[in-house]
Design a protein around this motif. Structure first.
Motif, PDB file in Angstrom:
ATOM      1  N   HIS A 138     149.964 -22.701  31.643  1.00  0.00           N
ATOM      2  CA  HIS A 138     149.174 -21.518  31.315  1.00  0.00           C
ATOM      3  C   HIS A 138     149.558 -20.969  29.939  1.00  0.00           C
ATOM      4  CE1 HIS A 138     147.097 -17.716  31.831  1.00  0.00           C
ATOM      5  NE2 HIS A 138     148.214 -17.072  31.538  1.00  0.00           N
ATOM      6  N   ARG A 139     150.755 -21.314  29.501  1.00  0.00           N
ATOM      7  CA  ARG A 139     151.275 -20.715  28.268  1.00  0.00           C
ATOM      8  C   ARG A 139     152.137 -21.727  27.527  1.00  0.00           C
ATOM      9  NH1 ARG A 139     153.271 -15.925  25.943  1.00  0.00           N
ATOM     10  NH2 ARG A 139     155.333 -16.309  25.097  1.00  0.00           N
ATOM     11  N   ILE A 140     151.937 -21.799  26.208  1.00  0.00           N
ATOM     12  CA  ILE A 140     152.815 -22.617  25.360  1.00  0.00           C
ATOM     13  C   ILE A 140     153.420 -21.672  24.335  1.00  0.00           C
ATOM     14  CG2 ILE A 140     152.952 -24.567  23.775  1.00  0.00           C
ATOM     15  CD1 ILE A 140     150.605 -25.828  25.197  1.00  0.00           C
ATOM     16  N   LEU A 155     150.926 -22.995  13.558  1.00  0.00           N
ATOM     17  CA  LEU A 155     150.730 -22.333  14.851  1.00  0.00           C
ATOM     18  C   LEU A 155     149.494 -21.439  14.818  1.00  0.00           C
ATOM     19  CD1 LEU A 155     154.436 -21.403  15.631  1.00  0.00           C
ATOM     20  CD2 LEU A 155     153.062 -23.141  16.789  1.00  0.00           C
ATOM     21  N   GLU A 156     149.372 -20.668  13.750  1.00  0.00           N
ATOM     22  CA  GLU A 156     148.241 -19.727  13.678  1.00  0.00           C
ATOM     23  C   GLU A 156     146.912 -20.469  13.637  1.00  0.00           C
ATOM     24  OE1 GLU A 156     149.588 -17.278  10.467  1.00  0.00           O
ATOM     25  OE2 GLU A 156     151.120 -16.346  11.755  1.00  0.00           O
ATOM     26  N   LEU A 181     158.841 -15.504  17.634  1.00  0.00           N
ATOM     27  CA  LEU A 181     158.362 -16.072  18.903  1.00  0.00           C
ATOM     28  C   LEU A 181     156.843 -15.998  18.956  1.00  0.00           C
ATOM     29  CD1 LEU A 181     160.980 -14.652  21.442  1.00  0.00           C
ATOM     30  CD2 LEU A 181     161.013 -16.797  20.183  1.00  0.00           C
ATOM     31  N   TYR A 182     156.241 -17.168  19.121  1.00  0.00           N
ATOM     32  CA  TYR A 182     154.778 -17.284  19.155  1.00  0.00           C
ATOM     33  C   TYR A 182     154.343 -17.721  20.546  1.00  0.00           C
ATOM     34  CZ  TYR A 182     154.398 -17.057  14.052  1.00  0.00           C
ATOM     35  OH  TYR A 182     154.436 -16.646  12.740  1.00  0.00           O
ATOM     36  N   GLY A 183     153.140 -17.301  20.946  1.00  0.00           N
ATOM     37  CA  GLY A 183     152.609 -17.720  22.245  1.00  0.00           C
ATOM     38  C   GLY A 183     151.124 -18.028  22.153  1.00  0.00           C
ATOM     39  N   LEU A 184     150.725 -18.980  22.977  1.00  0.00           N
ATOM     40  CA  LEU A 184     149.300 -19.332  23.099  1.00  0.00           C
ATOM     41  C   LEU A 184     148.989 -19.437  24.587  1.00  0.00           C
ATOM     42  CD1 LEU A 184     146.589 -20.346  21.818  1.00  0.00           C
ATOM     43  CD2 LEU A 184     147.533 -22.657  21.986  1.00  0.00           C
ATOM     44  N   LEU A 185     147.994 -18.672  25.039  1.00  0.00           N
ATOM     45  CA  LEU A 185     147.599 -18.703  26.448  1.00  0.00           C
ATOM     46  C   LEU A 185     146.417 -19.644  26.635  1.00  0.00           C
ATOM     47  CD1 LEU A 185     147.823 -14.916  27.429  1.00  0.00           C
ATOM     48  CD2 LEU A 185     149.602 -16.682  27.508  1.00  0.00           C
ATOM     49  N   ARG A 186     146.389 -20.315  27.769  1.00  0.00           N
ATOM     50  CA  ARG A 186     145.315 -21.283  28.043  1.00  0.00           C
ATOM     51  C   ARG A 186     143.921 -20.663  27.937  1.00  0.00           C
ATOM     52  NH1 ARG A 186     142.747 -23.243  32.792  1.00  0.00           N
ATOM     53  NH2 ARG A 186     142.059 -25.424  32.554  1.00  0.00           N
ATOM     54  N   PRO A 187     143.683 -19.469  28.503  1.00  0.00           N
ATOM     55  CA  PRO A 187     142.326 -18.913  28.375  1.00  0.00           C
ATOM     56  C   PRO A 187     141.916 -18.727  26.909  1.00  0.00           C
ATOM     57  CG  PRO A 187     143.590 -17.681  30.013  1.00  0.00           C
ATOM     58  CD  PRO A 187     144.551 -18.624  29.346  1.00  0.00           C
ATOM     59  N   ASP A 188     142.870 -18.349  26.070  1.00  0.00           N
ATOM     60  CA  ASP A 188     142.553 -18.169  24.638  1.00  0.00           C
ATOM     61  C   ASP A 188     142.226 -19.518  23.994  1.00  0.00           C
ATOM     62  OD1 ASP A 188     142.970 -15.488  24.926  1.00  0.00           O
ATOM     63  OD2 ASP A 188     145.056 -15.553  24.244  1.00  0.00           O
ATOM     64  N   TRP A 189     142.973 -20.545  24.388  1.00  0.00           N
ATOM     65  CA  TRP A 189     142.725 -21.887  23.848  1.00  0.00           C
ATOM     66  C   TRP A 189     141.332 -22.376  24.274  1.00  0.00           C
ATOM     67  CZ3 TRP A 189     144.208 -25.451  20.478  1.00  0.00           C
ATOM     68  CH2 TRP A 189     143.778 -26.762  20.669  1.00  0.00           C
ATOM     69  N   LEU A 190     141.004 -22.195  25.566  1.00  0.00           N
ATOM     70  CA  LEU A 190     139.712 -22.679  26.068  1.00  0.00           C
ATOM     71  C   LEU A 190     138.561 -21.965  25.364  1.00  0.00           C
ATOM     72  CD1 LEU A 190     140.419 -23.094  29.894  1.00  0.00           C
ATOM     73  CD2 LEU A 190     140.462 -24.838  28.099  1.00  0.00           C
TER      74      LEU A 190
END
Ligand SMILES: CC(C)(COP(=O)(O)OP(=O)(O)OC[C@H]1O[C@@H](n2cnc3c(N)ncnc32)[C@H](O)[C@@H]1OP(=O)(O)O)[C@@H](O)C(=O)NCCC(=O)NCCS
Length: 197
Positions: A138-140, A155-156, A181-190
């Protein structure tokens, strides 16, 4: 689910696959280069045997499905030009960390973006039969030196957001540095890859 040892991801220019002993010289070119290692969590390699140690420890970690490092093979050159990792895989919390390095002479040509887009897309693919379908990620997240502008841009470009900074967290060769610290959530990626969905 694909065992990490059998994983192969193809992009227009690259094949991402597990490293082997035959990649040792290519790995030393990457991780023995102080320009590549400037913001890494350890200093540049000084001994080619460090490449073989990496291959051996990667193999063990991959068997345990907790850390995965893939070599980025440029198919036209037939050699490993970088690596991309998903590590600290935490299936209970559906998250993993991402890491990456590209040989100095390969930077600035979009290769890492190509590799990371494919890796992230694969990691977030929950369809039955997908390579990482057992992990339901769900999160990377990523932990980078905030001075590492090329890494922040990578990353950005993928949609990661800077979520915080931890002060004076790494000591490498007597120099202390912060963690961005960076984060990417699956819903945002989709949403990013299929905006209409
Ligand atoms: C972080 C790192 C992988 C980024 O590499 P990179 O080459 O900048 O990243 P990309 O492969 O995605 O290339 C991006 C550049 O290629 C350009 N590019 C993108 N697609 C392209 C294409 N198809 N053809 C040509 N150029 C292209 C982009 O415009 C961009 O250029 P810019 O930086 O001038 O805007 C690299 O700097 C590196 O390995 N650093 C050392 C290791 C490191 O610090 N790792 C991170 C630790 S946290």
């Amino acid at each position: 689910m694909t065992p990490f040892a059998d994983l192969s991801i193809t992009t227009p220019r690259l094949t991402l696959r597990l490293l082997t002993e035959a990649d040792a010289a290519d790995l030393f070119t990457i991780f023995g280069d102080p320009r590549v290692m400037r913001y890494w969590s350890s200093t540049a390699w000084t001994d080619p045997s460090q490449a073989l140690q990496m291959v051996a420890s990667d193999r063990e970690a991959a068997a345990g499905r907790r850390d995965l490092r893939l070599g980025l093979v440029r198919r036209d050159l037939g050699r490993v030009v970088g690596t991309a990792s998903l590590f600290k895989i935490d299936a209970n919390n559906r998250r993993a960390e991402i890491g990456y390095a590209l040989a100095h002479d390969q930077q600035g040509s979009g290769l890492m973006h190509e590799a990371l887009s494919a890796l992230v897309g694969s990691a977030f693919d929950h369809r039955p039969g997908a390579a990482f379908d057992d992990l339901l990620l769900h999160r990377i997240e990523a932990d980078i030196d905030p001075r590492n502008a090329a890494s922040a841009a990578s990353l950005e470009r993928l949609g990661f957001r800077l979520e915080g900074t931890l002060r004076e967290r790494w000591w490498v060769a007597g120099e202390v540095s912060d963690s961005g610290l960076y984060g990417l959530l699956r819903p945002d990626w989709l949403r990013r890859v299929s905006p209409a969905a």
